[in-house]
Design a protein around this motif. Structure first.
Motif, short mmCIF file in Angstrom:
data_model
loop_
_atom_site.label_atom_id
_atom_site.label_comp_id
_atom_site.label_asym_id
_atom_site.label_seq_id
_atom_site.Cartn_x
_atom_site.Cartn_y
_atom_site.Cartn_z
N THR A 9 0.82 -1.21 0.00
CA THR A 9 0.00 0.00 0.00
C THR A 9 0.86 1.26 0.00
N GLY A 10 2.18 1.11 -0.08
CA GLY A 10 3.02 2.25 -0.33
C GLY A 10 3.70 2.88 0.87
N GLY A 11 4.01 2.07 1.88
CA GLY A 11 4.91 2.56 2.91
C GLY A 11 4.29 3.12 4.17
N GLN A 12 3.15 2.57 4.57
CA GLN A 12 2.59 2.99 5.86
C GLN A 12 3.25 2.20 6.99
N MET A 13 2.98 2.64 8.22
CA MET A 13 3.60 2.01 9.38
C MET A 13 3.07 0.58 9.56
N ALA A 14 3.98 -0.31 9.93
CA ALA A 14 3.61 -1.69 10.26
C ALA A 14 3.69 -1.86 11.77
N PRO A 15 3.09 -2.92 12.31
CA PRO A 15 3.23 -3.16 13.75
C PRO A 15 4.68 -3.42 14.14
N THR A 16 5.50 -3.76 13.14
CA THR A 16 6.91 -4.06 13.42
C THR A 16 7.84 -2.90 13.03
N THR A 17 7.27 -1.79 12.60
CA THR A 17 8.09 -0.61 12.30
C THR A 17 8.90 -0.23 13.54
N LEU A 18 10.19 0.09 13.31
CA LEU A 18 11.08 0.34 14.46
C LEU A 18 10.78 1.69 15.11
N VAL A 19 11.14 1.81 16.37
CA VAL A 19 10.98 3.09 17.06
C VAL A 19 11.79 4.15 16.31
N GLY A 20 11.16 5.25 15.98
CA GLY A 20 11.84 6.32 15.27
C GLY A 20 11.80 6.19 13.77
N GLN A 21 11.42 5.01 13.26
CA GLN A 21 11.41 4.80 11.80
C GLN A 21 10.28 5.62 11.16
N ILE A 22 10.66 6.29 10.07
CA ILE A 22 9.67 7.13 9.39
C ILE A 22 8.88 6.30 8.38
N SER A 23 7.59 6.50 8.38
CA SER A 23 6.74 5.90 7.34
C SER A 23 5.71 6.96 6.97
N THR A 24 4.90 6.67 5.96
CA THR A 24 3.94 7.70 5.53
C THR A 24 2.89 7.97 6.60
N THR A 25 2.67 7.03 7.49
CA THR A 25 1.70 7.27 8.56
C THR A 25 2.38 7.44 9.92
N SER A 26 3.72 7.45 9.93
CA SER A 26 4.44 7.88 11.13
C SER A 26 5.50 8.88 10.68
N PRO A 27 5.00 10.02 10.16
CA PRO A 27 5.93 10.97 9.51
C PRO A 27 6.94 11.58 10.46
N TRP A 28 6.69 11.51 11.78
CA TRP A 28 7.68 12.02 12.74
C TRP A 28 8.54 10.88 13.29
N GLY A 29 8.46 9.76 12.64
CA GLY A 29 9.13 8.58 13.18
C GLY A 29 8.19 7.89 14.14
N ARG A 30 8.32 6.56 14.27
CA ARG A 30 7.42 5.85 15.18
C ARG A 30 7.65 6.34 16.59
N ARG A 31 6.60 6.87 17.22
CA ARG A 31 6.70 7.37 18.57
C ARG A 31 5.97 6.41 19.50
N PRO A 32 6.69 5.75 20.39
CA PRO A 32 6.02 4.80 21.28
C PRO A 32 4.85 5.43 22.02
N SER A 33 4.94 6.75 22.27
CA SER A 33 3.86 7.40 23.01
C SER A 33 2.57 7.42 22.19
N ASN A 34 2.69 7.35 20.88
CA ASN A 34 1.50 7.39 20.03
C ASN A 34 1.19 6.05 19.38
N GLU A 35 2.24 5.31 18.95
CA GLU A 35 2.03 4.09 18.17
C GLU A 35 2.42 2.82 18.92
#
Ligand SMILES: Cc1ncc(C[n+]2csc(CCOP(=O)(O)OP(=O)(O)O)c2C)c(N)n1
Ligand code: SF4
Lengths: 353, 484
Positions: free
Chosen positions: B140-166
């Motif tokens: 689907t073009g680069g959205q966040m996965a449940p396994t996306t790393l902390v801080g990793q940027i994706s189209t739906t975690s544009p600030w990087g994966r934030r544990p506080s949010n994701e």
């Protein structure tokens, strides 16, 4: 032999007689006895029963078993059927046969567990995404819970499509005599199935068609099957409809109430008759039109706020006035309630239109 | 980089030409350097080595690998997003001799399909699961996965994966290793030749386990997705080695050599299981036809007073007498409140609604039911109340006869509170003559196998009849041959 049986249990007795060898389901009132009977009986005759983690899982296990070419079923009630809709669309798209029973309860939301007929739209009109149809049968007795389950398996295989047994809490929960005879199971060949042997190695079960023209061709192919079903499968029952001035239309549990109401109002001189659709899809439109041709008016009664009535109106296309009477919330009208309504409206109902 | 040529070097388990593809039928649809291609090759090799190509059924997911069936020359089933383990369950149970491979991405397995993988593992389904973890949604073009790393940027975690949010990355192997049933769980990585060799062994072992019928096996494969990661294939492999392995430790999380023992179910012929030879016939058990009467009855009381059973006895008797019968219980939460009731129709005609809103007879086993249902009883009808006197504040509806039968007391006296319902049955038969008492006896004899219990039931029936005859009526007009 005649035996006393609960409607929900009769479903499984019919299914086993139809050669069903797998059941995947999740408990929900008022359908749970179907799963319980499957759990008790199927493993004793070499079949499979698995209580799935959800209706989503159930329908996808059904998808797997159907892909592998066995007769398979599940059952649930409204909320569970909502969860199965994506799966039903996949089954129809992949042309997989299966039987799913919806023992309808009150809705929307959690509603209640009393009988309704409010899943008509969801089951008859689709509910899942895309261009597909379910074949839908509507039993009105414990006997028919078995008989129409057997029919549903035959229809599902004939058209390689999901077949739904649409029933309600009363028919599911009640006990009546059931006549079962030993029958020969005739299983159609399924050369398309994926069975894990050399002969079926090239087979693919799939509903994805990336190219627009390919998908359109596939949809046309499905459409053609549905057109054939509309020609060959409509099924209905008539009662005292020959000389009827007012034709009552109802399916399932309601048809039983209407039958009594017909008898009651005839004692008062109002010639009423009954048209009872047995297949809801394909809807017996032609037969209904013929039966209604001689009538002054039609009264549709449902345990809903008006769902099947739309198909009645479509079939009759304004030729005969159609009135609707619906109860919901789990309230089932008594024959007297229909009788009184008919008698109160008699003058209007038989007035020359 | 030879391992990235895989799909071109054609295992016989792959089709020669990918005819199911619309164009470019000599190459896969995967991006250069994609881990899916490598994983496919390892799986194809193992299938070939183990000689199970004919028996294999490959379940493809929704994700970049949705088209795995373009390549694998085995039986193919395509599943809905996340449901591969459920579909695999249905296939494997239907065809136990087949080798079922369930293949999933991280969105498919660890997000939308979390329930299905956990429960397939927990049931110990005898399938093999391959879990391609590329820490992103590819298709689907680069959205966040449940396994996306902390801080990793994706189209739906544009600030990087934030544990506080994701939240944090989901560790599937560790999670599944808390379950008892799985036999084999390992995490491998497609990061370098050494790890790819380990992956090859793991893939093979996971299929071997199924060939041996051991149970549930899963291999998690940390896998490069150069396209979405915006890295070239070499950098992508390095990112797996440097970043992913740090977050997802490689290793064997479960390795057991024994299958869960099978608990068999006794097998019986269909006719026996379905009761096709049930001896219940429509032949009347008695010729006393004058005692059969069309009736509608409501029976109500506490759960445990045999209210539902009493209704069933009546419909069985009715069926034996050739009547049309129906029985409808109250069901669901109402039962949990401790009260129960049922509706019984006995008729010579096809029965309309099984719901009796205005019964001809009400059997009220307790005071609550008496108050609740008495107003529904038809004019000319009958109420049987389980007590020796009516409650002080109770008035039967007009033209309704209320009869007291202390059924529970009589039952206690006979020796078991359980037979109070049969005492009531006796009283009902004597009051209404709706069905012959011999038929009640015949039904009790069929149903009650324990001789001592049957004797209690017999005496209860008799007690009900006699109580009714003696206490209420001075004489009974029509003795029906019931022998004391
Ligand atoms: C019910 C449903 N929701 C969403 C989608 C859209 N969808 C397709 S693939 C996908 C994610 C795939 O990611 P992953 O499982 O990680 O596989 P990858 O493509 O990375 O191999 C999504 C969200 C869908 N097909 N069905
Ligand atoms: S997007 Fe990623 S996962 Fe999908 S094919 Fe390309 S590299 Fe592979």
């Amino acid at each position: 032999m005649r035996q006393l049986c609960k409607g929900n249990v009769a479903v499984i007795k019919g299914a086993i007689q139809a050669g069903c060898s797998a059941y995947y389901g999740y408990p929900i009132t008022p359908a749970s006895e179907i799963a319980e009977a499957a759990a008790l009986y199927l493993p004793q005759v070499g079949g499979t029963f698995v209580q799935a983690e959800s209706e989503v899982a159930s329908i996808n296990m059904v998808y797997g078993a159907a892909s592998a070419g066995v007769r398979v079923m599940s059952a649930s009630s409204g909320p569970g059927l909502s969860l199965m809709q994506e799966g039903l669309s996949y089954l129809a798209g992949s042309e997989l046969p299966c039987v799913i029973v919806d023992v309808v309860r009150g809705g929307p939301g959690l509603g209640n567990i009393a009988p309704e007929q409010s899943d008509y739209f969801a089951m008859v009109k689709g509910g899942g995404h895309g261009n597909y149809r379910n074949l839908v049968v509507a039993p009105a007795s414990v006997q028919e819970m078995a008989d129409l389950t057997i029919l549903a398996f035959a229809l599902a295989d004939k058209y390689r499509n999901p077949a739904i047994v649409l029933t309600d809490g009363f028919i599911g929960q009640m006990i009546e005599p059931l006549e079962l005879e030993e029958r020969q199971i005739s299983m159609p060949d399924k050369p398309w199935a994926v069975t894990g042997v050399r002969e079926t190695r090239k087979n693919l079960v799939n509903s994805i068609y990336l190219e627009t023209d390919e998908l359109e061709a596939h949809v046309r192919h499905l459409e053609e099957k549905y057109r054939r079903a509309q020609e060959e499968e409509p099924c209905y029952e008539l009662y005292l409809a020959d000389d009827a001035e007012v034709l009552l239309v109802g399916y399932g549990i309601v048809s039983r109430v209407l039958r009594s109401a017909v008898e009651q109002v005839r004692k008062f001189g109002l010639r009423a008759g009954l048209f009872r659709p047995i297949t809801l899809w394909p809807f017996p439109s032609k037969a209904l039109t013929e039966a209604a041709a001689r009538c002054r008016s039609v009264l549709v009664v449902e345990l809903s706020t008006g769902q099947m009535v739309e198909d009645v109106r479509l079939a009759l296309d304004g030729r005969v006035p159609v009135e609707f009477y619906g109860r919901s919330g789990g309230n089932v009208p008594q024959a007297e309630e229909i009788r009184d309504r008919l008698l109160a409206r008699a003058a209007d109902l038989v007035a020359v239109g | 980089m030879s391992e990235y040529q895989v799909v071109h070097s054609k295992s016989p388990v792959f089709y020669d030409v990918y005819e199911r593809k619309s164009d470019l039928q000599h190459q896969t649809h995967y991006c250069p350097g994609c881990g899916h291609g490598v994983a496919h090759k390892l799986i194809a090799e193992a299938i070939q080595d183990l000689g199970v190509q004919e028996r294999t059924i490959f379940i493809s997911p929704v994700g970049c690998s949705v088209f795995a069936y373009y390549y694998f020359d085995v039986g193919n089933v395509q599943a809905a997003h996340g449901r591969t383990p459920a579909v695999a369950t249905g296939v494997k149970r239907a065809r136990p001799d087949s080798i079922v491979l369930a293949y999933q991405g991280d969105g498919d397995l660890a997000a939308i399909g979390t329930a299905e993988i956990v429960h397939a593992a927990n049931r110990g389904e005898k399938i093999t699961c391959f879990f391609i973890n590329n820490a992103i949604y590819g298709m689907t073009g680069g959205q966040m996965a449940p396994t996306t790393l902390v801080g990793q940027i994706s189209t739906t975690s544009p600030w990087g994966r934030r544990p506080s949010n994701e939240g944090y990355p989901l560790h599937v192997c560790e999670l599944l290793a808390t379950l008892e049933a799985p036999v084999y769980i390992e995490r491998v990585a497609l990061s370098d030749n050494k790890n790819i060799m380990r992956a090859r062994r793991a893939v093979r072992k996971a299929i071997e386990n199924q060939v041996a019928g051991l149970g549930f096996s899963l291999v998690e494969i940390l896998s490069p997705c150069p396209t979405i990661w915006k890295l070239d294939p070499v950098e992508a492999r390095k990112w797996v080695a440097d970043e992913m392995i740090k977050a997802f430790p490689l290793g064997v999380y479960r390795d057991r050599k024994t299958a869960v023992p099978v608990t068999p179910v006794p097998q019986h012929p269909v006719a026996e299981v379905l009761d096709l030879e049930a001896e219940v016939t429509a032949k009347p058990a008695t010729s006393h036809h004058r005692h059969v009467r069309e009736t509608t009855i409501k029976i109500a009381g506490f759960g445990g007073q045999g209210v539902l059973l009493l209704g069933q006895l009546l419909v069985e008797m009715g069926m034996l007498e050739g009547l049309e019968v129906s029985w409808l219980p109250s069901y669901g939460p109402e039962m949990r409140s401790g009260s129960a009731h049922c509706h019984v129709c006995l008729s010579r005609q096809r029965i309309g609604s099984p719901l009796v809103s205005h019964p001809q007879a009400l059997i009220a086993m307790n005071k609550v039911s008496l108050h609740k249902f008495a107003p529904e009883v038809q004019a000319g009808g009958l109420i049987l109340y389980n007590h020796d006197a009516l409650p002080a504040n109770f008035e039967p509806p007009p033209e309704v006869r209320a009869v007291c039968v202390p059924a529970s007391d009589l039952a206690d006296h006979i020796g078991s509170a359980k037979v109070a319902n049969v005492v009531m049955l006796g009283a009902l038969l004597s009051e209404t003559e709706c069905l012959p008492a011999e038929t009640a006896l015949a039904v009790l004899e069929r149903r009650v196998r324990n001789p001592a219990m049957l004797e209690l039931n017999r005496r209860a029936l008799q007690a009900g009849r006699r109580y009714d005859e003696r206490e209420i009526h001075v004489a009974l007009s029509q003795p029906d041959g019931f022998a004391e």
